[in-house]
Motif scaffolding. Structure first.
Motif, PDB file in Angstrom:
ATOM      1  N   GLY A  16       0.637  -1.295  -0.079  1.00  0.00           N
ATOM      2  CA  GLY A  16      -0.017   0.076  -0.083  1.00  0.00           C
ATOM      3  C   GLY A  16       0.997   1.208   0.018  1.00  0.00           C
ATOM      4  O   GLY A  16       0.494   2.332  -0.502  1.00  0.00           O
ATOM      5  N   SER A  17       2.019   1.234   0.613  1.00  0.00           N
ATOM      6  CA  SER A  17       2.897   2.424   0.748  1.00  0.00           C
ATOM      7  C   SER A  17       3.412   2.717  -0.684  1.00  0.00           C
ATOM      8  O   SER A  17       3.406   3.941  -1.261  1.00  0.00           O
ATOM      9  N   HIS A  18       3.876   1.792  -1.441  1.00  0.00           N
ATOM     10  CA  HIS A  18       4.334   1.929  -2.763  1.00  0.00           C
ATOM     11  C   HIS A  18       3.266   2.368  -3.454  1.00  0.00           C
ATOM     12  O   HIS A  18       3.377   3.316  -4.570  1.00  0.00           O
ATOM     13  N   MET A  19       1.988   1.804  -3.340  1.00  0.00           N
ATOM     14  CA  MET A  19       0.964   2.392  -4.133  1.00  0.00           C
ATOM     15  C   MET A  19       0.541   3.702  -3.925  1.00  0.00           C
ATOM     16  O   MET A  19       0.444   4.626  -5.020  1.00  0.00           O
ATOM     17  N   THR A  20       0.669   4.278  -2.553  1.00  0.00           N
ATOM     18  CA  THR A  20       0.608   5.773  -2.346  1.00  0.00           C
ATOM     19  C   THR A  20       1.386   6.585  -3.021  1.00  0.00           C
ATOM     20  O   THR A  20       1.192   7.583  -3.742  1.00  0.00           O
ATOM     21  N   LEU A  21       2.790   5.970  -3.054  1.00  0.00           N
ATOM     22  CA  LEU A  21       3.892   7.023  -3.719  1.00  0.00           C
ATOM     23  C   LEU A  21       3.673   6.806  -5.213  1.00  0.00           C
ATOM     24  O   LEU A  21       3.859   7.805  -5.832  1.00  0.00           O
ATOM     25  N   ALA A  22       3.144   5.756  -5.811  1.00  0.00           N
ATOM     26  CA  ALA A  22       2.795   5.679  -7.322  1.00  0.00           C
ATOM     27  C   ALA A  22       1.852   6.861  -7.722  1.00  0.00           C
ATOM     28  O   ALA A  22       1.653   7.479  -8.655  1.00  0.00           O
ATOM     29  N   LEU A  23       0.531   6.695  -6.859  1.00  0.00           N
ATOM     30  CA  LEU A  23      -0.369   7.671  -7.058  1.00  0.00           C
ATOM     31  C   LEU A  23       0.050   9.139  -6.880  1.00  0.00           C
ATOM     32  O   LEU A  23      -0.354   9.842  -7.965  1.00  0.00           O
ATOM     33  N   LEU A  24       0.766   9.319  -6.132  1.00  0.00           N
ATOM     34  CA  LEU A  24       1.355  10.999  -5.917  1.00  0.00           C
ATOM     35  C   LEU A  24       2.167  11.184  -7.173  1.00  0.00           C
ATOM     36  O   LEU A  24       2.049  12.245  -7.719  1.00  0.00           O
ATOM     37  N   GLY A  25       3.114  10.325  -7.638  1.00  0.00           N
ATOM     38  CA  GLY A  25       4.014  10.609  -8.823  1.00  0.00           C
ATOM     39  C   GLY A  25       3.114  10.484 -10.089  1.00  0.00           C
ATOM     40  O   GLY A  25       3.632  11.163 -10.945  1.00  0.00           O
ATOM     41  N   ALA A  26       1.650  10.030 -10.049  1.00  0.00           N
ATOM     42  CA  ALA A  26       1.027  10.241 -11.192  1.00  0.00           C
ATOM     43  C   ALA A  26       0.167  11.483 -11.035  1.00  0.00           C
ATOM     44  O   ALA A  26      -0.913  11.653 -12.110  1.00  0.00           O
ATOM     45  N   GLY A  27       0.115  12.206 -10.190  1.00  0.00           N
ATOM     46  CA  GLY A  27      -0.779  13.279  -9.923  1.00  0.00           C
ATOM     47  C   GLY A  27      -2.081  13.227  -9.453  1.00  0.00           C
ATOM     48  O   GLY A  27      -2.614  13.889  -9.468  1.00  0.00           O
ATOM     49  N   GLU A  28      -2.208  12.082  -8.773  1.00  0.00           N
ATOM     50  CA  GLU A  28      -3.495  11.710  -8.153  1.00  0.00           C
ATOM     51  C   GLU A  28      -3.425  12.233  -6.826  1.00  0.00           C
ATOM     52  O   GLU A  28      -2.477  12.670  -6.278  1.00  0.00           O
ATOM     53  N   ARG A  29      -4.671  12.114  -6.004  1.00  0.00           N
ATOM     54  CA  ARG A  29      -4.856  12.450  -4.647  1.00  0.00           C
ATOM     55  C   ARG A  29      -5.304  11.328  -3.858  1.00  0.00           C
ATOM     56  O   ARG A  29      -6.313  10.952  -3.401  1.00  0.00           O
ATOM     57  N   PRO A  30      -4.200  10.599  -3.489  1.00  0.00           N
ATOM     58  CA  PRO A  30      -4.609   9.632  -2.427  1.00  0.00           C
ATOM     59  C   PRO A  30      -4.771   9.962  -1.132  1.00  0.00           C
ATOM     60  O   PRO A  30      -4.395  11.125  -0.424  1.00  0.00           O
ATOM     61  N   LEU A  31      -5.693   9.074  -0.454  1.00  0.00           N
ATOM     62  CA  LEU A  31      -5.879   9.194   0.965  1.00  0.00           C
ATOM     63  C   LEU A  31      -5.715   7.778   1.384  1.00  0.00           C
ATOM     64  O   LEU A  31      -6.218   6.802   0.834  1.00  0.00           O
ATOM     65  N   VAL A  32      -5.434   7.778   2.751  1.00  0.00           N
ATOM     66  CA  VAL A  32      -4.903   6.136   3.352  1.00  0.00           C
ATOM     67  C   VAL A  32      -5.903   5.941   4.541  1.00  0.00           C
ATOM     68  O   VAL A  32      -5.954   6.960   5.308  1.00  0.00           O
ATOM     69  N   ILE A  33      -6.325   4.567   4.678  1.00  0.00           N
ATOM     70  CA  ILE A  33      -7.021   4.311   5.730  1.00  0.00           C
ATOM     71  C   ILE A  33      -6.166   2.989   6.165  1.00  0.00           C
ATOM     72  O   ILE A  33      -5.733   2.135   5.158  1.00  0.00           O
ATOM     73  N   ASP A  34      -5.827   2.916   7.538  1.00  0.00           N
ATOM     74  CA  ASP A  34      -4.867   1.867   7.986  1.00  0.00           C
ATOM     75  C   ASP A  34      -5.097   1.742   9.393  1.00  0.00           C
ATOM     76  O   ASP A  34      -5.141   2.614  10.028  1.00  0.00           O
ATOM     77  N   ASN A  35      -5.131   0.485   9.971  1.00  0.00           N
ATOM     78  CA  ASN A  35      -5.327   0.400  11.363  1.00  0.00           C
ATOM     79  C   ASN A  35      -3.811   0.210  12.165  1.00  0.00           C
ATOM     80  O   ASN A  35      -3.731   0.169  13.113  1.00  0.00           O
ATOM     81  N   LEU A  36      -2.810   0.162  11.397  1.00  0.00           N
ATOM     82  CA  LEU A  36      -1.447   0.368  11.545  1.00  0.00           C
ATOM     83  C   LEU A  36      -0.991  -0.936  12.562  1.00  0.00           C
ATOM     84  O   LEU A  36       0.008  -1.029  13.228  1.00  0.00           O
ATOM     85  N   SER A  37      -1.624  -2.244  12.248  1.00  0.00           N
ATOM     86  CA  SER A  37      -1.475  -3.281  12.948  1.00  0.00           C
ATOM     87  C   SER A  37      -0.016  -3.702  12.128  1.00  0.00           C
ATOM     88  O   SER A  37       0.732  -4.635  13.129  1.00  0.00           O
ATOM     89  N   THR A  38      -0.025  -3.600  10.947  1.00  0.00           N
ATOM     90  CA  THR A  38       1.309  -4.291  10.311  1.00  0.00           C
ATOM     91  C   THR A  38       1.938  -2.842   9.537  1.00  0.00           C
ATOM     92  O   THR A  38       3.137  -3.115   9.107  1.00  0.00           O
ATOM     93  N   GLY A  39       1.104  -1.879   9.450  1.00  0.00           N
ATOM     94  CA  GLY A  39       1.587  -0.696   8.736  1.00  0.00           C
ATOM     95  C   GLY A  39       2.239  -0.008   9.391  1.00  0.00           C
ATOM     96  O   GLY A  39       2.557   0.178  10.700  1.00  0.00           O
ATOM     97  N   SER A  40       3.172   1.217   8.937  1.00  0.00           N
ATOM     98  CA  SER A  40       3.909   2.349   9.796  1.00  0.00           C
ATOM     99  C   SER A  40       3.580   3.751   8.937  1.00  0.00           C
ATOM    100  O   SER A  40       3.641   4.108   7.940  1.00  0.00           O
ATOM    101  N   ARG A  41       3.221   4.459  10.146  1.00  0.00           N
ATOM    102  CA  ARG A  41       2.800   5.832   9.831  1.00  0.00           C
ATOM    103  C   ARG A  41       4.040   6.513   8.908  1.00  0.00           C
ATOM    104  O   ARG A  41       3.902   7.336   8.111  1.00  0.00           O
TER     105      ARG A  41
END
Length: 327
Positions: A16-41
């Motif tokens: 998901g974090s790679h996806m967020t970077l790819a979206l930003l790089g493509a000029g999109e407006r990502p927003l993220v939902i994550d419970n941070l159980s395995t993810g990192s802010r």
């Protein structure tokens, strides 16, 4: 009016974090939902809104969707460890299947037209042939694969009933890290082979366990199709463009159509790292098929997906670089 957002569930996690970077790089407006159980802010860029919570919480998800109009959802949030799914099936049906149903319900109620879904090669179980094609039988052999296949069925039914389209991307074995070193596999208890092997090469673990060398393969160890995580993120971006163009829902494999055995991977990690490490042979794990390799013609022709990092040594080198950054 500003264009609408792309909601990335599990956007603080590995893929998901790679996806967020790819979206930003493509000029999109990502927003993220994550419970941070395995993810990192820490791997979510500062300019991307991050909402901490569970995609199975309809009130929480609904509030976000009401405040931030959503054009599409890219849904990663899930549990992914096959042996754990065998031991804790109800947890997997809850987190993967029931939570996806809640997310879809929130989306349909608000007219969100597209979902790109993180599915898995585990839906095939023990395939009749290699490489496996998308229209081959789906016979998952573990709760993880079944929990994901159920979501594919839900998506198909929803697309029949509403003005809605989806792409279900069946990943093979995801590996590597962002070539620019911005994010990578950070989960402390990760089970991915290349992650574990580079940790062993860097002395972060006392060697590596190989589960089974008696499979019907060339060297007896399991064969998998390893796909670079940045190529996988690109496939999701391609799928988003495909759906935006008004094309019909589709299911496709994301892999390189070439397989490496567990023992092959270990040798490449040793060569690239210049380090030897202990390898212990253990018995088979429950729910592991002997070989899983993707046929990928559909992704290449229908999505226009063109991988950039189809090279095991490159994947291993990026994984090593990220592991060194983690210290």
């Amino acid at each position: 009016m500003d264009k609408r957002h792309i909601l990335v569930t599990g956007g603080a996690g590995y893929i998901g974090s790679h996806m967020t970077l790819a979206l930003l790089g493509a000029g999109e407006r990502p927003l993220v939902i994550d419970n941070l159980s395995t993810g990192s802010r820490a791997v979510v860029p500062a300019e991307v809104p991050l909402f901490e919570g569970n995609v199975g919480d309809a009130e929480f998800v609904g509030r976000i969707m009401d405040a931030h109009p959503i054009e599409a959802i890219i849904h990663f949030a899930a549990s992914i460890v096959v042996p754990e799914s065998v031991a804790k099936p109800l947890a997997y049906y809850g987190n993967n299947t029931a939570n996806a149903r809640t997310l879809l319900d929130c989306a349909i109620k608000r007219g969100v037209p597209h979902v790109v879904f993180s599915s898995t090669a585990a839906v095939y179980g023990e395939p009749d042939r290699t490489p496996v094609e998308e229209d081959d039988p789906t016979r998952p052999i573990n709760p993880y694969g079944r929990s994901k296949l159920m979501v594919e069925w839900m998506l198909a039914d929803v697309a029949q009933a509403y003005p809605f389209s989806y792409a279900a991307l069946r990943y093979f074995n995801v590996a590597g890290a962002d070539p620019q070193g911005r994010t990578g596999q950070s989960t402390p208890n990760a089970t991915h082979l290349i992650k574990l092997a580079v940790q062993a090469a860097l002395g972060k673990r006392p060697g590596l366990d190989v589960y089974g060398t008696d499979y019907p393969t060339s060297d007896g160890s399991c064969i998998r199709d390893y796909v670079h995580v940045s190529d996988l993120a690109q496939a999701h971006l391609d799928a988003l463009h495909y759906l935006r163009a008004g094309k019909p829902s589709l299911t496709c494999n994301i892999g390189y159509a070439s397989g490496y055995s567990v023992l092959d991977v270990i040798e490449v990690v040793k060569r690239v790292s210049g380090t030897d490490f202990d390898v212990r042979i253990e018995g088979r794990r429950a729910g592991d098929p002997a070989a899983l390799v993707a046929a990928n013609r559909r992704a290449r022709t229908m999505l226009g997906w063109t991988p950039r990092y189809d090279d095991l040594k490159t994947i291993v080198r990026h994984a090593l670089d990220w592991e060194r950054r983690l210290g």
